[in-house]
Design an enzyme around this catalytic site. Structure first.
Site, short mmCIF file in Angstrom:
data_model
loop_
_atom_site.label_atom_id
_atom_site.label_comp_id
_atom_site.label_asym_id
_atom_site.label_seq_id
_atom_site.Cartn_x
_atom_site.Cartn_y
_atom_site.Cartn_z
CE LYS A 12 26.86 -7.15 64.59
NZ LYS A 12 26.15 -6.15 64.98
CB THR A 57 26.11 -8.15 68.39
OG1 THR A 57 25.79 -6.80 67.97
CG2 THR A 57 25.14 -8.63 69.54
CG ASP A 58 30.63 -3.88 66.15
OD1 ASP A 58 30.07 -3.89 64.82
OD2 ASP A 58 31.82 -3.37 66.41
CG PHE A 159 1.66 -42.47 46.46
CD1 PHE A 159 2.47 -42.99 47.82
CD2 PHE A 159 0.53 -41.69 46.76
CE1 PHE A 159 2.19 -42.60 48.94
CE2 PHE A 159 0.14 -41.45 48.05
CZ PHE A 159 0.88 -41.76 48.98
NE ARG A 176 5.19 -40.63 43.39
CZ ARG A 176 4.87 -40.28 44.70
NH1 ARG A 176 3.84 -39.69 44.78
NH2 ARG A 176 5.45 -40.67 45.62
CD GLN A 219 5.78 -40.58 53.31
OE1 GLN A 219 5.75 -40.61 51.95
NE2 GLN A 219 4.65 -39.94 53.67
CG ASN A 245 5.74 -35.68 47.04
OD1 ASN A 245 6.33 -35.80 45.68
ND2 ASN A 245 4.88 -36.41 47.11
CG HIS A 247 2.65 -32.72 44.53
ND1 HIS A 247 2.83 -34.06 45.01
CD2 HIS A 247 2.02 -31.93 45.62
CE1 HIS A 247 2.54 -33.93 46.41
NE2 HIS A 247 2.04 -32.88 46.64
O1 LIG Z 1 5.42 -40.35 48.44
C1 LIG Z 1 4.19 -40.01 48.63
N1 LIG Z 1 3.75 -39.81 50.12
C2 LIG Z 1 2.74 -39.54 50.52
O2 LIG Z 1 2.52 -39.36 51.74
C3 LIG Z 1 1.86 -38.65 49.51
N2 LIG Z 1 0.63 -38.02 49.84
C4 LIG Z 1 0.27 -37.52 48.45
O3 LIG Z 1 -0.83 -37.22 48.12
N3 LIG Z 1 1.20 -38.24 47.60
C5 LIG Z 1 2.12 -38.81 48.24
N4 LIG Z 1 3.38 -39.08 47.84
#
Ligand SMILES: O=c1[nH]c(=O)c2[nH]c(=O)[nH]c2[nH]1
Length: 298
Positions: A12, A57-58, A159, A176, A219, A245, A247
């Site tokens: 369930k 499942t009940d 970045f 950023r 990362q 990410n 943006h």
């Molecule tokens: O921290 C980031 N990792 C990425 O791999 C990546 N690729 C991207 O276009 N911006 C970012 N920013």
């Protein structure tokens, strides 16, 4: 042509349960969503519709509610999932394995002028705590985590230095916004832990690492979060993250004769970067089937 039954499980999904601990005037609530799935001697229910070894499942759903009462509450979701898995496997000879997945939604006590209210609560954000317990015979695995922990840094993120091809338009930046919804899942070694304590600490360490890491890539932030967790928690073998990410694009205000010194952003929801990685100990015990059933069958 030969045809046979492959891997299977059934149960369930999404049994919603709220438990109120009311032994004093100050109530405690636990709000969970349980998905119970079993594996076992299920050849014949599939091939000829013989249900003699098919625990409905009940019944699985009813067991979840009944055990919350019999056991005096839910406790840590990992312990509740382990006890349910053991109940299903140990009490029914035709059940060999169980997967018990639980999400927990957290509630805060409402703060009133007189102090925290005894029995009125407000839902605490979108974040959920999760666990998946997988049991096969005597073997047990616990994978816990959280989903939807939304975090943002308004500076301290850069970045640049990435390869440029004829399709590259992304401008390099040394300042950023960094924003993500963290999904984390970690694998415990063994099943005897103070799961509530580990959870609170892992969450706090992830937040601290996100805030304190001067980020050159999401990362790198992810890896710093995982490292902080593994350094402090010997009971955790590995931690996996999935982090969008989210943006934030600087809006060009030059048409209005305005500059934009990193103040006004367009928060895009799609598409988003999708950054995923495992951080693990090199001497971690084998994962076995811990991840086999995460997040689900398909
Ligand atoms: O921290 C980031 N990792 C990425 O791999 C990546 N690729 C991207 O276009 N911006 C970012 N920013």
């Amino acid at each position: 042509m030969g045809i046979k039954l492959g891997d299977n499980q059934y149960g369930k999904a999404e049994v919603r349960l709220v438990h109120v601990k009311r032994d004093t005037a100050v109530h405690q609530i636990k709000d969970i969503n349980v998905t119970s799935q079993l594996r076992g001697d299920l050849e014949e229910v599939h091939t000829v519709g013989d249900n003699s070894k098919c625990l409905p499942t009940d019944t699985q759903k009813n067991t979840v509610y009944a055990k919350a009462r019999e056991w005096g509450g839910v406790g840590a979701i990992e312990d509740f999932a382990l006890r349910l898995a053991r109940h299903f496997v140990d009490e029914h000879e035709y059940v060999y394995g169980a997967r018990q997945e639980i999400q927990e939604y957290s509630w805060d006590r409402i703060a009133t002028a007189k102090g925290p209210h005894d029995h009125a609560f407000s839902r605490n954000g979108a974040e959920t705590r999760t666990t998946v317990v997988n049991k096969d015979g005597d073997k047990e695995w616990v994978v816990s985590g959280f989903e939807g922990l939304t975090v943002l840094k308004s500076t301290g993120s850069e970045f640049h230095g990435y390869p440029k091809t004829r399709y590259t338009t992304l401008p390099e930046t040394n300042d950023r916004i960094l924003a993500t919804d963290v999904t984390a899942r970690w694998r415990y070694v063994g099943t005897e832990h103070d799961f509530d304590k580990s959870y609170a600490s892992v969450r706090a360490l992830c937040l601290e690492a996100f805030a304190e890491t001067h980020s050159l890539a999401l990362q790198q932030t992810l890896y710093a979060m995982g490292t902080a967790v593994l350094e402090a928690h010997p009971e955790i073998a590995e931690i996996r993250f999935s982090m969008p990410n989210k943006h934030h694009f600087l809006v060009d205000l030059s048409s209005f004769d305005l500059d934009n010194p990193n103040e006004v952003f367009f928060a895009a929801d799609r598409p988003y970067g999708k950054i995923e990685a495992t951080v693990e100990r090199d001497d971690a015990p084998e994962a076995g089937d811990a991840w086999k059933a995460v997040p689900g069958f398909v």
